[in-house]
Design an enzyme around this catalytic site. Structure first.
Site, short mmCIF file in Angstrom:
data_model
loop_
_atom_site.label_atom_id
_atom_site.label_comp_id
_atom_site.label_asym_id
_atom_site.label_seq_id
_atom_site.Cartn_x
_atom_site.Cartn_y
_atom_site.Cartn_z
N THR A 44 49.26 -28.28 1.96
CA THR A 44 49.47 -28.40 3.44
C THR A 44 48.87 -29.78 3.92
O THR A 44 49.51 -30.48 4.69
CB THR A 44 48.46 -27.32 4.18
OG1 THR A 44 47.07 -27.42 3.38
CG2 THR A 44 48.96 -25.96 4.03
N TYR A 107 50.94 -16.39 9.76
CA TYR A 107 51.69 -16.03 11.07
C TYR A 107 51.95 -14.60 10.97
O TYR A 107 51.30 -13.63 11.65
CB TYR A 107 52.71 -16.75 11.63
CG TYR A 107 53.61 -16.27 13.00
CD1 TYR A 107 52.77 -16.82 13.97
CD2 TYR A 107 54.69 -15.53 13.10
CE1 TYR A 107 53.03 -16.27 15.45
CE2 TYR A 107 54.98 -15.03 14.28
CZ TYR A 107 54.24 -15.38 15.55
OH TYR A 107 54.69 -15.00 16.78
N TYR A 133 45.19 -19.66 -2.60
CA TYR A 133 44.48 -20.33 -1.72
C TYR A 133 44.19 -19.58 -0.30
O TYR A 133 45.04 -19.13 0.28
CB TYR A 133 45.70 -21.54 -1.25
CG TYR A 133 44.81 -22.60 -0.33
CD1 TYR A 133 43.72 -22.76 -0.01
CD2 TYR A 133 45.85 -23.40 0.29
CE1 TYR A 133 43.22 -23.53 1.05
CE2 TYR A 133 45.49 -24.29 1.25
CZ TYR A 133 44.18 -24.62 1.45
OH TYR A 133 43.75 -25.54 2.49
N ARG A 138 43.38 -21.62 8.90
CA ARG A 138 44.55 -22.15 9.16
C ARG A 138 45.77 -20.94 9.03
O ARG A 138 46.75 -21.04 9.76
CB ARG A 138 45.08 -22.98 7.90
CG ARG A 138 44.01 -24.34 7.95
CD ARG A 138 44.36 -25.26 9.19
NE ARG A 138 45.61 -25.96 8.84
CZ ARG A 138 45.77 -27.38 8.82
NH1 ARG A 138 44.77 -27.94 8.39
NH2 ARG A 138 47.08 -27.82 8.60
N LYS A 161 41.47 -21.21 -4.72
CA LYS A 161 40.74 -22.20 -3.68
C LYS A 161 40.26 -21.65 -2.38
O LYS A 161 40.90 -20.85 -1.66
CB LYS A 161 41.92 -23.22 -3.31
CG LYS A 161 41.48 -24.41 -2.65
CD LYS A 161 42.58 -25.09 -1.88
CE LYS A 161 42.33 -26.21 -1.11
NZ LYS A 161 43.36 -26.96 -0.72
N ILE A 203 39.49 -29.03 -4.67
CA ILE A 203 40.84 -29.30 -4.44
C ILE A 203 40.68 -30.03 -2.98
O ILE A 203 40.49 -29.42 -1.97
CB ILE A 203 41.77 -28.20 -4.08
CG1 ILE A 203 42.09 -27.87 -5.73
CG2 ILE A 203 43.20 -29.03 -3.81
CD1 ILE A 203 42.84 -26.69 -5.66
#
Length: 292
Positions: A44, A107, A133, A138, A161, A203
């Site tokens: 991202t 979404y 992740y 987000r 992550k 990360i």
């Protein structure tokens, strides 16, 4: 374990023609020279959501070839479409990536059963090791520790992550997963805290501008220099805050341009920083010792 230490969530440099491969090559060499332990491309922070599949795969191929096995290259191949992620993951494997970073769906999201099937399907489609992740801020989708532990039983799902910002959740993940399952911090402001409950590294967005310091923070902890690790974590806190004063990667890419890396413009819908926030970022870069 794919890597231990500091993996940079690498920005993607753009120019008017598309990806600026010349600058990308310079960034690769900069990170290898400055002790970055792994390169995470097309995540991202790399603005992968604004890139075509051809662009994304060309970046993965270029970095894999440029690095030439000197450090691990981990390709971001996540999507909110499971089969699209399968396609990208298979192509990244074909191009020689050392591992994959796969974000939870966003979404359309999923329930926990759908999330489990999402990662199982991707894992079955490739032989590469996968880092899951989890970034609820987000995606509005949180992976429960029990689900992480269940997915950790799959041979090529080797790490997570964790960017939930919930250290109690991270500790529960660490309690449930096998000892050889890696947990990486996805939050630069709490690297040390995550390491303290069994993390393997970070990360990092911060590592785009502070690769040596981010690597040193992690390794000072591993070497037992807790005072030194704490000094780095707290000393970088104002800069970290400035790097997240607006949505990532707007500030970090702006910072890199201010520091002369010439990584180009952001792609819409990301736009230039608010001027007041820009002044805060500039001041924190100066306070840290950078010359603009």
């Amino acid at each position: 374990m794919l890597f231990k230490g500091s993996g940079v969530a690498l920005v993607t440099p753009f120019n008017e023609s598309g990806v600026d491969f010349e600058t990308l090559g310079k960034l690769v060499e900069y990170h290898i020279t400055n002790n970055t332990d792994a390169l995470i491309v097309c995540g991202t922070t790399g603005e992968s959501t604004t890139m075509s599949d051809d662009e994304q795969l060309s970046v993965i191929k270029y970095v894999v070839d440029k690095v030439n096995k000197r450090i691990p290259v981990i390709a971001g191949t996540g999507s909110n479409d499971t089969m699209h992620s399968v396609h990208l993951s298979q192509q990244a494997e074909r191009l020689g990536a050392d591992g994959l970073l796969v974000i939870t769906p966003y979404y359309n999201k999923a329930n926990q059963r759908g999330l489990k099937l999402h990662f199982e399907t991707i894992a079955k489609s490739v032989n590469l090791p996968i880092i899951m992740y989890n970034v609820p801020g987000r995606t509005c989708m949180n992976m429960k520790p029990s689900l992480v532990a269940e997915l950790a039983k799959i041979d090529n799902i080797v790490a997570v992550k964790e960017a939930s910002g919930d250290l109690a959740q991270v500790a529960e993940v660490a309690r449930l997963v096998p000892d050889d399952f890696a947990i990486y911090s996805g939050n630069d402001d709490s690297i040390l805290q995550l390491l303290s409950v069994g993390g393997s590294g970070v990360i990092s967005v911060l590592a785009n501008v502070c690769p040596k310091e981010t690597h040193e923070l992690v390794y000072k902890f591993f070497e037992g220099d807790l005072k030194g690790a704490k000094k780095l974590q707290l000393g970088m806190k104002p800069l970290i805050d400035a790097l997240f004063i607006e949505v990532n990667p707007i500030p970090v890419k702006t910072a890199m341009n201010l520091l002369g890396f010439n990584v180009g413009k952001l792609r819409l819908p990301l736009a230039e920083m608010d001027n007041n926030n820009l002044q805060v970022l500039k001041q924190e870069l100066i306070n840290f010792g950078f010359k603009l």
